[in-house]
Write an enzyme that holds these catalytic residues in place. Structure first.
Site, short mmCIF file in Angstrom:
data_model
loop_
_atom_site.label_atom_id
_atom_site.label_comp_id
_atom_site.label_asym_id
_atom_site.label_seq_id
_atom_site.Cartn_x
_atom_site.Cartn_y
_atom_site.Cartn_z
N CYS A 281 45.16 37.27 35.52
CA CYS A 281 44.34 38.47 35.27
C CYS A 281 43.56 38.85 36.54
O CYS A 281 44.16 39.08 37.57
CB CYS A 281 43.44 38.22 34.06
SG CYS A 281 42.65 39.71 33.46
N MET A 282 42.24 38.91 36.46
CA MET A 282 41.45 39.27 37.64
C MET A 282 41.67 38.25 38.76
O MET A 282 41.69 38.59 39.95
CB MET A 282 39.97 39.29 37.23
CG MET A 282 39.03 39.81 38.26
SD MET A 282 37.34 39.51 37.67
CE MET A 282 36.42 40.62 38.68
#
Lengths: 401, 302
Positions: free
Chosen positions: A150-151
């Site tokens: 994800c991030m």
């Protein structure tokens, strides 16, 4: 108008039966809820081999190492990396270990107000770079494998573009890189609201507030139906244990440093700079064409937080010729925790890395190896290995897992 | 009215009598005070004279002041001044009431609309105007009272307090609108469920399982939420709420910092300044330490 026929007798009969069932369920449920429950997360043993400020580097060692290169896993700043080691039998980390991969994982810790000025640059060129150098130094390697989630995947993409000489293979999972999409409410809200000001108002972006935002993405299911489901199954011990474990993980949400939150929303969500190779980190341009190492990009078809449109552009934007997209028929979290994809996701990565172990399929010829730097790592109670970091000690409250 | 006109002159006479009595009292007291200083046996004549002189001077100043205040024209002036204060108050109250009545009228006009049944899966007809008019009315009619210029030593602190009151009101209004939008899908779902149940009952297709109704309800509710959450109106209301909240939070923190200032604890503002310095220093240290290592590695290679 004719009087509708309502089977009152049948309804009453069912109501009586339901009441009886409910009574039995409540009796069983009280036995389950009052009895011992196994709800621990992240039970796979590890050592903390490096610390810097609030950041820790966890080292998971397999019984038998069969992969030459260790794998560094970079989780997002939202929620915690414990999701990759949710429980025995549903642990991505354990699958990697079973495949003979030495795993390192960054625990970003719990940012406090003093971290409010910490930028993406500090995370990528500061903490991540130090961690990569620690691993390279520990193993006497020029390059390691990097996997981002994800991030954390976006951070890994930035890192690989800025330090390609240190990464042999890059794996991105549910990683947003193209933000020019209105698929998914998160993208709409991040673009059309002043959410980034919340971080500044609080010092950091509170994890609880972000969780509230995630619940608002589908309130009927996440605020109501989920708990109705729990009540219906609370006499089932295994169900309760899994449910509580997920609740523990979901609501264990550290704050995100205000400067990082602001930069991520402004540069990524609002201006979509990353995929255009226009993002700047402390004066350096993140040029995706410099990502020339093999890239495996995995994402979920039904991901409502990072939809496929946000992920699938990456392989076309990088400079590497060895790229692969893998879209799984699941959601953002399902990739890591569903039993079905446990059997597919981690083994696929292990196999893909093994294939590229001997060197790149389309290696960059004549590229200089990265100079190895000795970055201080320190001896910790769990690590047992003497290292020489000047940075920090382990506060008691941080010895969590 | 006559009674009202007569009362100031009665009051004026009473004040004049009181002033005269106080003047006489102080004349007597000053004489007695002077005698007392003469007879108190204080050492040194000059000391006694100085004390007597200052006593007499003080008494004379008071007499002059009370004499002036006791003059009919002064008393009249004071009463005229007092007359203007109620005028000011009446003006302010009139404006507030006018604003309130206007607000009430708009509420009455809008109130019926809020409860009106609206079409399923359509959120074009949501009546946001009610909240908008409340906010506008506050901004137009009531906010100006909080913006009266503050004067004197504490003006900065007073300004911060009025800013907090202002921000809190705006936040509460926008939050009300946000919560209303969040409630609308529940209202619409109830309406759709009623229609569906009626149709099912007429067709004799009612389920005998309560879970089936719940599943139907939650599915309709989810559909309604998915529609409203993606609407530009919702994004706008959400944005307004976030902006109002951050304003309110900043105003609250400002007041809190003021309150903490006299206490022996650092405020967030002070700590933030320190954190900023530490962050900059750490960054510099990182660069320098890497530069040293680079040079060391280079020297080793050479």
């Amino acid at each position: 108008m004719s009087q509708p026929k309502i089977a009152v007798d049948l309804i009453l009969k069912n109501l009586t039966e339901s009441t009886e069932k409910a009574k039995t369920r409540v009796r069983k449920a009280s036995e389950v809820l009052l009895g011992p429950l196994e709800t621990d997360l992240a039970t796979t043993p590890y050592e903390v081999v490096y610390e810097e400020d609030r950041v820790q580097l966890k080292h998971y060692r397999p019984e038998k190492v069969t992969h030459k290169l260790p794998l560094l896993v970079v989780y997002a700043l939202i929620n915690r990396e414990t999701m990759l080691d949710l429980q025995p039998g549903r642990s991505v980390v354990q699958t990697f270990l079973d495949k003979g991969i030495e795993v390192y994982m960054i625990d970003w810790g719990y940012p406090t107000r003093k971290d409010r000025y910490t930028t993406i640059d500090d995370h990528v060129n500061g903490y991540m770079d130090n961690v990569v150098d620690v691993i390279r130094d520990r193993h006497g390697l020029d390059q390691i494998n990097l996997m981002g989630i994800c991030m954390g995947g976006a951070f890994s993409v930035m890192y690989a573009a800025l330090h390609p000489e240190k990464i042999q293979n890059l794996v991105t999972t549910v990683t947003p890189t193209n933000f020019d999409t209105d698929t998914g409410l998160l993208h709409i809200w991040m673009k059309k609201t002043r959410a980034l000001e919340m971080g500044d108002a609080y010092g950091n972006m509170p994890g609880d507030l972000m969780n509230l935002g995630f619940l608002l993405l589908n309130p009927a299911r996440l605020i109501l139906d989920k708990y109705v489901g729990f009540v219906e199954n609370m006499d089932n011990k295994a169900f309760v244990e899994n449910f509580v474990r997920m609740e523990k993980w979901i609501f264990d949400s550290p704050d995100v440093p205000a400067a990082t939150f602001r930069q991520f929303i402004e540069d990524c969500y609002k201006k979509n700079l990353l995929i255009q190779s226009k993002m700047m980190l402390d004066g350096q341009r993140v040029d995706l064409k410099k990502i020339t190492m093999p890239l495996l990009n995995i994402y979920g078809k039904y991901d409502h937080l990072v939809p496929p449109e946000a992920c699938e552009h990456l392989t076309r934007a990088v400079g590497s010729k060895d790229t692969e997209d893998l879209c799984l028929n699941t959601g953002h979290i399902g990739i890591y925790v569903s039993s079905k994809y446990q059997a597919e996701f981690a083994p696929k990565i292990a196999g893909w890395l093994k294939e590229r172990e001997g060197g790149r399929k389309t290696a960059d010829k004549g590229k200089k190896p990265a100079p190895r730097r000795i970055v201080g790592a320190r001896k910790t109670e769990t690590a047992g290995a003497a290292t020489d970091a000047p940075q920090a000690s382990i506060p008691e409250e941080r010895k969590r897992a | 009215m006559e009674k009202n006109e007569a009362s100031p002159s009665t009051a004026q006479a009473a004040v004049a009598d009181w002033m005269s009595a106080v003047k006489n009292l102080w004349e007597n007291l000053s004489n007695q005070g002077a005698d007392a200083t003469r007879n108190c046996g204080m050492p040194g004549k000059s000391q006694q004279e100085k004390l007597q002189k200052s006593w007499e001077t003080g008494a004379k100043m008071f007499q002059a002041m009370t004499g002036y205040l006791g003059k009919p024209e002064t008393i009249e002036g004071v009463f005229k001044g007092l007359d203007t204060a109620p005028d000011l108050m009446t003006g302010m109250i009139r404006q507030s009431w006018e604003g309130y009545f206007d607000l009430q009228r708009q509420w009455m006009e809008r109130a019926a609309k809020v409860g009106q049944n609206t079409k399923a899966y359509s959120f074009d007809d949501i009546d946001q105007e009610t909240f908008k008019s409340i906010r506008e009315l506050y901004e137009k009619e009531l906010r100006k009272f909080l913006q009266i210029p503050q004067l004197g030593l504490n003006r900065f602190h007073q300004e911060k307090l009025t800013r907090l009151m202002d921000a809190q009101t705006i936040f509460q209004t926008t939050l009300g609108e946000f919560l209303y939008m969040f409630y609308v899908p529940l209202e619409k779902t109830t309406g759709v469920m009623q229609e569906k149940l009626e149709a099912m009952a007429e067709a004799g297709e009612l389920h005998d399982d309560a879970k089936a109704y719940y599943n139907m309800w939650i599915k309709i509710l989810e559909g309604h939420y998915m529609t409203i959450l993606q609407s530009p109106e919702y994004a706008q209301v959400m944005d307004n709420t976030i902006a109002a909240f951050t304003d309110y939070k900043a105003a609250k923190d400002d007041v809190l910092c003021d309150m903490l200032q006299p206490l022996p604890v650092p405020t967030n503002q002070e700590m933030d300044a320190l954190y900023k310095d530490v962050h900059a220093m750490k960054k510099k240290l990182r660069e320098l330490s890497r530069e040293i290592k680079r040079r060391a590695a280079k020297e080793e290679n050479d």
